[in-house]
Design a protein around this motif. Structure first.
Motif, PDB file in Angstrom:
ATOM      1  N   ARG A 193       2.350   1.584   8.744  1.00  0.00           N
ATOM      2  CA  ARG A 193       1.110   1.213   8.047  1.00  0.00           C
ATOM      3  C   ARG A 193      -0.012   0.769   8.987  1.00  0.00           C
ATOM      4  NH1 ARG A 193       3.967   2.997   4.680  1.00  0.00           N
ATOM      5  NH2 ARG A 193       5.689   1.911   3.711  1.00  0.00           N
ATOM      6  N   GLU A 228      -0.245   4.712  -4.966  1.00  0.00           N
ATOM      7  CA  GLU A 228      -0.587   6.141  -4.927  1.00  0.00           C
ATOM      8  C   GLU A 228      -1.054   6.600  -6.305  1.00  0.00           C
ATOM      9  OE1 GLU A 228      -0.506   8.195  -2.248  1.00  0.00           O
ATOM     10  OE2 GLU A 228      -0.105   6.390  -1.068  1.00  0.00           O
ATOM     11  N   ASP A 255       4.646   3.474  -4.590  1.00  0.00           N
ATOM     12  CA  ASP A 255       4.234   4.608  -5.427  1.00  0.00           C
ATOM     13  C   ASP A 255       3.115   4.244  -6.394  1.00  0.00           C
ATOM     14  OD1 ASP A 255       6.097   6.038  -4.133  1.00  0.00           O
ATOM     15  OD2 ASP A 255       7.653   5.820  -5.682  1.00  0.00           O
ATOM     16  N   ARG A 311      -4.467   5.409  -7.045  1.00  0.00           N
ATOM     17  CA  ARG A 311      -5.432   6.220  -6.288  1.00  0.00           C
ATOM     18  C   ARG A 311      -5.631   7.568  -6.992  1.00  0.00           C
ATOM     19  NH1 ARG A 311      -3.638   4.433  -1.177  1.00  0.00           N
ATOM     20  NH2 ARG A 311      -5.112   2.853  -0.482  1.00  0.00           N
ATOM     21  N   ALA A 312      -4.492   8.140  -7.406  1.00  0.00           N
ATOM     22  CA  ALA A 312      -4.544   9.442  -8.044  1.00  0.00           C
ATOM     23  C   ALA A 312      -5.370   9.379  -9.321  1.00  0.00           C
ATOM     24  CB  ALA A 312      -3.135   9.936  -8.349  1.00  0.00           C
ATOM     25  N   TYR A 371       0.818  -1.214   0.000  1.00  0.00           N
ATOM     26  CA  TYR A 371       0.000   0.000   0.000  1.00  0.00           C
ATOM     27  C   TYR A 371       0.852   1.264   0.000  1.00  0.00           C
ATOM     28  CZ  TYR A 371      -4.234  -2.643   0.947  1.00  0.00           C
ATOM     29  OH  TYR A 371      -5.283  -3.497   0.852  1.00  0.00           O
ATOM     30  N   GLY A 372       2.043   1.160   0.540  1.00  0.00           N
ATOM     31  CA  GLY A 372       2.888   2.345   0.613  1.00  0.00           C
ATOM     32  C   GLY A 372       3.653   2.621  -0.676  1.00  0.00           C
TER      33      GLY A 372
END
Lengths: 326, 578
Positions: B577, A226, A223, A229-230, A220-221
């Protein structure tokens, strides 16, 4: 590309080396621990000449180095010797028992990973919730309970208490089957499979569940999440199409390792459910001092584990482009 | 300075555990299990391997279901062994250890208050209900239906084994050393009658015949007959020379004598002579009863009950439990067998005495479970310490030196990865004797591989860090860099692995013990389950299976919870997290 190929060749060679070392260790361990392996075979009241004849028939009168090379040569030819207990070629017995073990372990493992991995992904999505906590708790609980105990309790409840399922063996006795597939393609066999397979699956469930959940949290962390999501993709799609695919690798690795270890069977499950697999056979061979059978069973199990570990490495090179071939 | 750094690296995991609720629960559980192991001798209620016995006033009742006769256990009468019983005209009496007397009237048993405290062996009821009881050390007492007791003094403190009213005013007592006493009830005067044998055999029972004469039986098949008006008994020749334990004569004159090795002597009426009959089993028979029409019963140790229909053969009847039966009592409605010596308290469900019940040998399972924690934790922590010691050092050396050292060590790890655990342990036991050492060896030999791999990969990245380079430039030796600079940084990982492997070791030990490969003569949770499976009784005795498995589970689970909080320290990426 060539670096990958040479890497693979080296890995295969390493695998063979490991197997060779284990076979050698096994040979000398047995000679060290059992100076006279035929002791179990020789009954009281034999004359020294008869005793010597039996020893000679097993080649035990030759020098140890000669014995060792004969042993290695026989293994290469797939000849594992002759079982003291069954008075039959060891190889035949082992292949049958291995089949019985795998037909129990494979469905169980597939079930565990088929349920565990998606569940782990879902839990990571709901992290910190009550569902997450209780999911982890249940997974760890079955992982902490010894499998033989879970099996005994399952037999008590579903076999004896409720009388729903048979609790021992692969088929209701007596039965006739002309071959392996004849034996397993019946409802009766499925009926016998349910309880032990469920017990094994419950034990293994925790592994894919926790690995999947933790890897997902790490992914989830990254890139690219992200990025997704963006782009405004729905959360569910990000979860399964983007994150889960990338988190699967460690789960697949663990799956292969687990299958490799499964050849050894869960000795205890086979014992509790009287399943005629390789694990139970090795226990029996230890009890009856049937050392050719014990030795060969062990070797086959080791070969299985090594092969599957090798497969993991090959899988890695194919699935994860970041692996360096050193 | 370096020491403080080590201290700091140890502090971090502790803080992590204290900060996590689940880990805190796990720590509390683990600490209580450790306390259980340390204080096992204090906590256990019994010696864990001692066979426990029990005593009760067993009461068996004959039940007929169609054709099927069965002697069923009724709720016991107190916890004292019952030795003798008698019944006449609606009144039943049973006597036993420590002066216990039970009265049976109108279908109910009630315990009488008595002034007696010695063990009672005999009881006989007079027509009016007045009852004589007698027992150890010359105890003789008379109970009258108004509830009063009167005790009599005997000339010697001999054991009285049998008692019978001779007439309304006198009673016959027999006992050890061929003692025969005649007691005059009114005056309390005791007359000693002389036995014609005089070899000091024990007399075990006495019964009054229909003609007013008395039969006395005892050791070595000794039988004496005392005519109603005589003072000297005559020796009678009966078939067999086994010890005779009991005699019963019905009002019709039918009689039964029972003795050792299945001795059964029957006479059908007062005129007939005593005939030896074949018993279905040559056990010691303790007591017999024969009804007016010749329906006969005999009982013995281990729940043995024989029955004979009038004119038929003796049959062995099924009975509920293996209680030692010592006496019989037949009323108009019921047939009772009473008794019970101390018997082994097998497979008892949980009770106030045995909290987790008992096993097939009558051993206390609570104490076994408490003691089992010792081996589980010993193997768990010792195995884990050994594993981490080997694994961390191999990983450290391989990761730090690289090159050939690394290749050799990591190839060894590869080989270790090819060895399946349970079969390997089985082979070890096949080649050597099962012992605690083998169990720990098997666990540690095969688990260090994971630790070695993990630590090595961590060290690989650490050794390129600036602080290591700085230390090297400053002239620190390899050992110093490895253990004082790099090691503190892998400490969180070491702690994490330690916690995980404690759990793995505990399960591994339980597994080996369950397969019967644990050290013999030791108590472990897996071993308790091994015994349960081996005895076959685990299918009924849930109290035998459940606790050891639950204990293993909560111990391992608590360790897993702790390890999860350590994971946060070892892998800070996870922390962000959560």
């Amino acid at each position: 590309m060539s670096s990958r190929r040479s890497y693979l060749i080296r890995r295969v060679l390493h695998g063979f080396m490991a197997l060779f070392i284990i076979a050698t260790l096994l040979f000398f361990l047995f000679r060290l621990g059992l100076p006279d392996p035929t002791a179990a075979l020789i009954t009281e009241g034999l004359t020294p000449e008869e005793r010597e004849r039996i020893r000679a028939s097993f080649g035990l009168d030759r020098p140890i180095w000669e014995q060792y090379f004969i042993y290695l040569a026989n293994i290469v030819q797939g000849d594992f010797g002759y079982s003291f207990h069954y008075r039959a070629p060891v190889a035949d017995i082992i292949w049958e028992r291995l089949g019985n073990t795998m037909i129990l372990m494979l469905p169980a493992i597939v079930l565990a990973y088929g349920v565990g991995a998606p569940l782990g992904a879902w839990l990571s999505w709901r992290r910190g919730s009550r569902a997450d906590t209780s999911g982890i708790f249940v997974g760890l609980m079955f992982r902490s309970a010894p499998m033989f105990w879970t099996g005994m309790i399952a037999i008590l409840i579903f076999g004896i208490g409720l009388g729903w399922l048979p609790t021992s063996g692969m088929r209701t006795l007596p039965y006739e089957a002309s071959g392996f597939f004849d034996k397993i393609f019946t409802l009766d066999f499925l009926h016998h499979l349910i309880l032990p397979a469920l017990v094994v699956a419950l034990y293994y469930l925790g592994s894919p569940l926790l690995i999947m959940r933790n890897t997902m949290l790490e992914v989830y962390g990254e890139d690219f999440i992200e990025m997704a999501r963006a782009k405004g993709l729905p959360e569910r799609r990000i979860l399964y199409a983007h994150a889960a695919r990338n988190a699967l690798l460690p789960v697949v690795t663990q799956l292969a390792v687990t299958i490799g270890l499964a050849a050894g069977g869960q000795v205890v499950v086979e014992v509790v459910f009287s399943w005629p697999g390789l694990g139970r056979e090795i226990l029996n061979s230890v009890r009856t001092s049937d050392f050719p059978l014990a030795q060969a069973s062990f070797l086959v199990m080791a070969a299985f584990v090594i092969t599957l570990n090798l497969l993991v490495d090959i899988l890695y090179t194919m699935l994860d482009p970041r692996v360096s071939f050193k | 300075m370096n020491r403080s750094r080590l201290m700091k690296s140890a502090q971090e995991p502790i803080r992590a555990i204290l900060g996590d609720r689940l880990a805190l629960v796990g720590l509390a559980v683990l600490l209580s299990i450790i306390a259980m192991a340390l204080f096992a001798p204090l906590l256990s209620t019994h010696a864990p391997l001692a066979v426990n016995e029990r005593e009760e006033g067993s009461l068996f009742t004959r039940s007929v279901d169609g054709e099927q006769v069965r002697w069923l256990a009724s709720p016991p009468l107190g916890n004292a062994t019952l030795n003798a019983a008698d019944y006449r005209d609606g009144l039943g009496m049973a006597v036993g250890r420590d002066g216990v007397v039970w009265r049976y009237a109108e279908g109910d048993w009630s315990r009488l208050d008595t002034p007696l405290s010695t063990t009672l062996h005999a009881v006989n009821i007079r027509e009016d209900g007045a009852t004589l009881v007698a027992g150890a050390r010359g105890t003789v007492a008379l109970w009258t239906p108004d509830g009063s007791w009167q005790t009599y003094d005997m000339p010697e403190p001999l054991n009285v084994n049998g008692i019978a009213w001779r007439d309304a005013g006198t009673a016959l007592l027999v006992g050890g050393g061929e003692t025969i006493w005649r007691l005059d009830m009114a005056s309390g005067e005791v007359t000693s009658l002389e036995s014609p044998v005089g070899r000091g055999f024990d007399l075990n029972a006495v019964a009054l015949d229909v003609d007013g004469s008395a039969w006395l039986v005892g050791d070595r098949g000794l039988a004496l007959h005392l005519a109603s008006d005589a003072d000297t008994p005559s020796l009678e020749r009966l078939p067999g020379n086994r010890e005779l334990n009991h005699i019963h004569i019905a009002d019709s004159g039918a009689g039964l004598i029972v003795g050792e090795r299945g001795t059964l002597l029957v006479r059908d009426d007062a005129e007939a002579s005593w005939q030896s009959q074949d018993a279905p089993d040559s056990r010691a028979m303790r007591a017999g009863w024969i009804t007016d029409d010749g329906h006969a019963f005999a009982v013995g140790r281990s729940g043995i009950v024989f029955e004979r229909e009038p004119g038929g053969d003796w049959q062995l009847m099924p009975s509920d439990e293996e209680r030692h039966l010592r006496t019989l009592m037949v009323t108009e409605e019921h047939y009772f067998a009473l008794g019970s010596d101390r018997f082994v308290n097998r497979l008892a469900p949980p009770s106030g005495e045995h909290w987790f019940g008992t096993d097939h040998l009558g051993r206390d399972l609570f104490s076994q479970n408490v003691h089992g924690s010792q081996i589980a934790l010993l193997v768990g922590f010792l195995g884990a310490a050994l594993v981490v010691l080997i694994g961390a050092n191999v990983g450290l050396v391989a990761g730090y030196f690289r090159g050939r050292t690394e290749t050799v060590l990591m190839r060894t790890v590869d080989v270790m990865y090819g060895i399946p655990f349970e079969p390997f342990a089985l082979i070890l036991v096949l080649l050597f004797e099962p012992s605690l050492f083998i169990v720990i060896l098997a666990v540690s030999l095969l688990t260090w591989r994971t630790v070695a791999r993990l630590i090595r990969s961590q060290v690989l990245s650490l050794r390129e860090r600036p602080f290591v380079k700085a230390a090297r430039v400053a002239g620190a030796s390899d050992l110093r860099i490895m253990y004082l600079h790099i090691f503190p940084n892998v400490m969180p990982l070491v702690f994490l692995e330690l916690a995980i492997i404690v759990g793995v070791s505990i399960i591994a030990e339980a597994t080996l013990s369950f397969l019967g490969l644990g050290p013999p003569q030791s108590i472990s949770w897996g071993g308790i389950l091994h015994n349960a499976r081996l005895s076959g009784a685990w299918r009924e005795a849930w109290w035998w299976n459940l606790p050891p498995g639950l204990l293993i589970m909560i111990t391992v689970l608590s360790v897993f919870f702790i390890s999860r909080s350590l994971e946060l320290v070892a892998n800070p990426r996870l922390r962000a997290r959560r």
